[in-house]
Design an enzyme around this catalytic site. Structure first.
Site, PDB file in Angstrom:
ATOM      1  N   GLY A   1       0.605  -1.377  -0.099  1.00  0.00           N
ATOM      2  CA  GLY A   1      -0.131  -0.181  -0.195  1.00  0.00           C
ATOM      3  C   GLY A   1       0.905   1.679   0.221  1.00  0.00           C
ATOM      4  CG  ASN A   2      -0.131   4.331  -1.601  1.00  0.00           C
ATOM      5  OD1 ASN A   2      -0.967   5.398  -1.171  1.00  0.00           O
ATOM      6  ND2 ASN A   2      -0.427   4.163  -2.821  1.00  0.00           N
ATOM      7  NE  ARG A   3       4.928   7.040   4.678  1.00  0.00           N
ATOM      8  CZ  ARG A   3       5.474   5.777   5.782  1.00  0.00           C
ATOM      9  NH1 ARG A   3       4.671   6.102   6.458  1.00  0.00           N
ATOM     10  NH2 ARG A   3       6.767   5.444   6.050  1.00  0.00           N
ATOM     11  CB  SER A   4      -2.155   8.128  -0.526  1.00  0.00           C
ATOM     12  OG  SER A   4      -4.213   8.866  -0.458  1.00  0.00           O
TER      13      SER A   4
ATOM     14  CB  ALA B   1      -1.715   7.753  -4.190  1.00  0.00           C
TER      15      ALA B   1
END
Ligand code: C5P
Length: 402
Positions: A211-214, A278
């Site tokens: 995943g990512n930090r969005s 994102a």
């Protein structure tokens, strides 16, 4: 500037225990800059007194047709005549029946009869009263006359029965009111805007993902802005901790492939796509069905990744769709963004510094289109979203269609 700033609103409050919820609404609308005139029916005043609403709105509260100020500023006609919108919440079976019959036997019904402004009605009552053919027929009549009628919520009522008849929360009432004001005179009325937000999750096994930090903050703020400007909005979002704005169609997704299917489907009827999500560039080639176990005798592991489809680039042939992309970069911001504008066939790209903005409450943006660049200095994301929406609408309105 906020849509509600300087707007004249009439808030009609009828006799239902749900009236306690609209004290919060009166406060929220006032804080957003609206001038809120509360009109209490006689029964409404028995549940929440005028002093409460007067303190929250900073304006006199009106309850009686025969006791209006004599200076003529707030006559029994001028209140509805001067309003930008009227909201009746909670609207009881009795008041709904009186409005449908065209009666003007108190200040609220008189005000509703003497207005051309849009009216939002939020029915709240006992489930049997709501389901009664008389109430349903009155609501159908009012809908036909152009009133916007909110569906009551289902659940436990104050008198310990469960069913359909609950007043929606103040957050929903405010969102629906904003949507109504937008649809009446906003620059995007009649348009369909699709917004993607948040980050995608690509499963590795049943419990882990890439995943990512969005945080989704910017995308959710843009969806609310598009709604306030009158658009029909579809918000397609990866998992976030946020509550979706009211009065937008919300489509939750997890993976890039799910987001691609949802965006492509929603864009069939859309005018504008704001691709703020994102999206993961890669996903694990396979997600195992059982949890991956650490082997005691091996060091490390290799994960095989495959490339995800580029969702917005896949819509490049849709020349009728106004496409807005985002570029979050750690270096060479403008050059990378310009390259993506061309490569993905976008009308506008919004560049920002990835480290300084992802998951942060504030953001600095640079807008890049085929005519040049426009910097917007660092500010809270909701404010940045409002400025971005204004710049986007200006470009959308002067676009050259193929
Ligand atoms: O990840 P990248 O910097 O290429 O993202 C630029 C724009 O393209 C963003 O608007 C993003 O939402 C979109 N994008 C996409 N599909 C992908 C990757 C990015 O639509 N697979």
């Amino acid at each position: 500037m906020d849509l509600l700033s300087g707007k004249r609103l009439v808030l009609g409050v009828c006799g239902s225990i749900a009236a306690y919820k609209v004290a919060q609404l009166a406060r929220d609308l006032t804080l957003a800059g609206a001038l809120v005139d509360v009109v209490l029916t006689e029964a409404g005043a028995r549940f929440v007194g005028p002093a409460t609403f007067q303190a929250l709105t900073g304006r006199p509260v009106l309850t009686n047709l025969w006791a209006l100020p004599e200076d003529g500023v707030v006559g029994h006609i001028s209140l509805g005549d001067q309003a930008d919108a009227l909201i009746v919440a909670p609207a009881t079976a009795n008041t709904i029946a009186r409005i449908a019959a065209g009666m003007s036997d108190d200040l609220l019904t008189t005000t509703l009869l003497a207005t051309r402004a849009p009216v939002l009605l939020a029915p709240a009552m006992n489930p049997l009263m709501y389901a009664h053919p008389a109430t349903q027929s009155n609501l159908a009549t009012l809908r036909e006359r152009g009133y916007t009628i909110l569906e009551p919520g289902e659940g436990r009522m104050a008198e310990h029965v469960a069913g359909k008849g609950r007043l929606p929360e103040p957050f929903t009432l405010e969102g629906e009111l904003r949507a109504l004001l937008g649809r009446t005179s906003g620059p995007l009325r009649g348009r369909h805007v699709v917004v993607s937000a948040g980050g995608t999750r690509e499963p590795i096994d049943p419990v882990r993902y890439l995943g990512n930090r969005s945080s989704g903050q910017m995308g959710y703020a843009l969806a609310a802005q598009a709604r306030d400007c009158g658009a029909q909005v579809t918000l397609i979002s990866g998992p976030t901790a946020l509550t979706p704005p009211a009065a937008v169609a919300f489509v939750p997704v997890e993976t890039t492939l799910q987001m691609q299917a949802a965006v492509t489907q929603a864009c069939r009827q859309a005018d504008i796509l704001i691709m703020n999500a994102a999206v993961a560039d890669f996903r694990p080639a396979t997600a195992t069905e059982t949890k991956i176990k650490k082997q005691p005798d091996t060091q490390g592991m290799t994960l095989e990744l495959v490339t995800n489809p580029d969702i917005i680039a896949g819509l490049a042939t849709r020349r009728d769709l106004f496409k807005v992309g985002f570029a979050a970069e750690t270096n060479d911001l403008i050059a990378h963004a310009q390259c993506k504008l061309e490569r993905k066939g976008l009308d506008l790209i919004v560049a920002n510094d990835a480290v300084a903005s992802i998951g942060q409450p504030e953001i600095a943006l640079t807008l890049i289109d085929h005519t040049g660049t426009q910097p917007l200095e660092r500010r809270p994301k909701a404010e940045a979203a409002a400025m971005l929406m204004a710049a986007l609408i200006e470009r959308f309105q002067r676009r050259v269609l193929p």
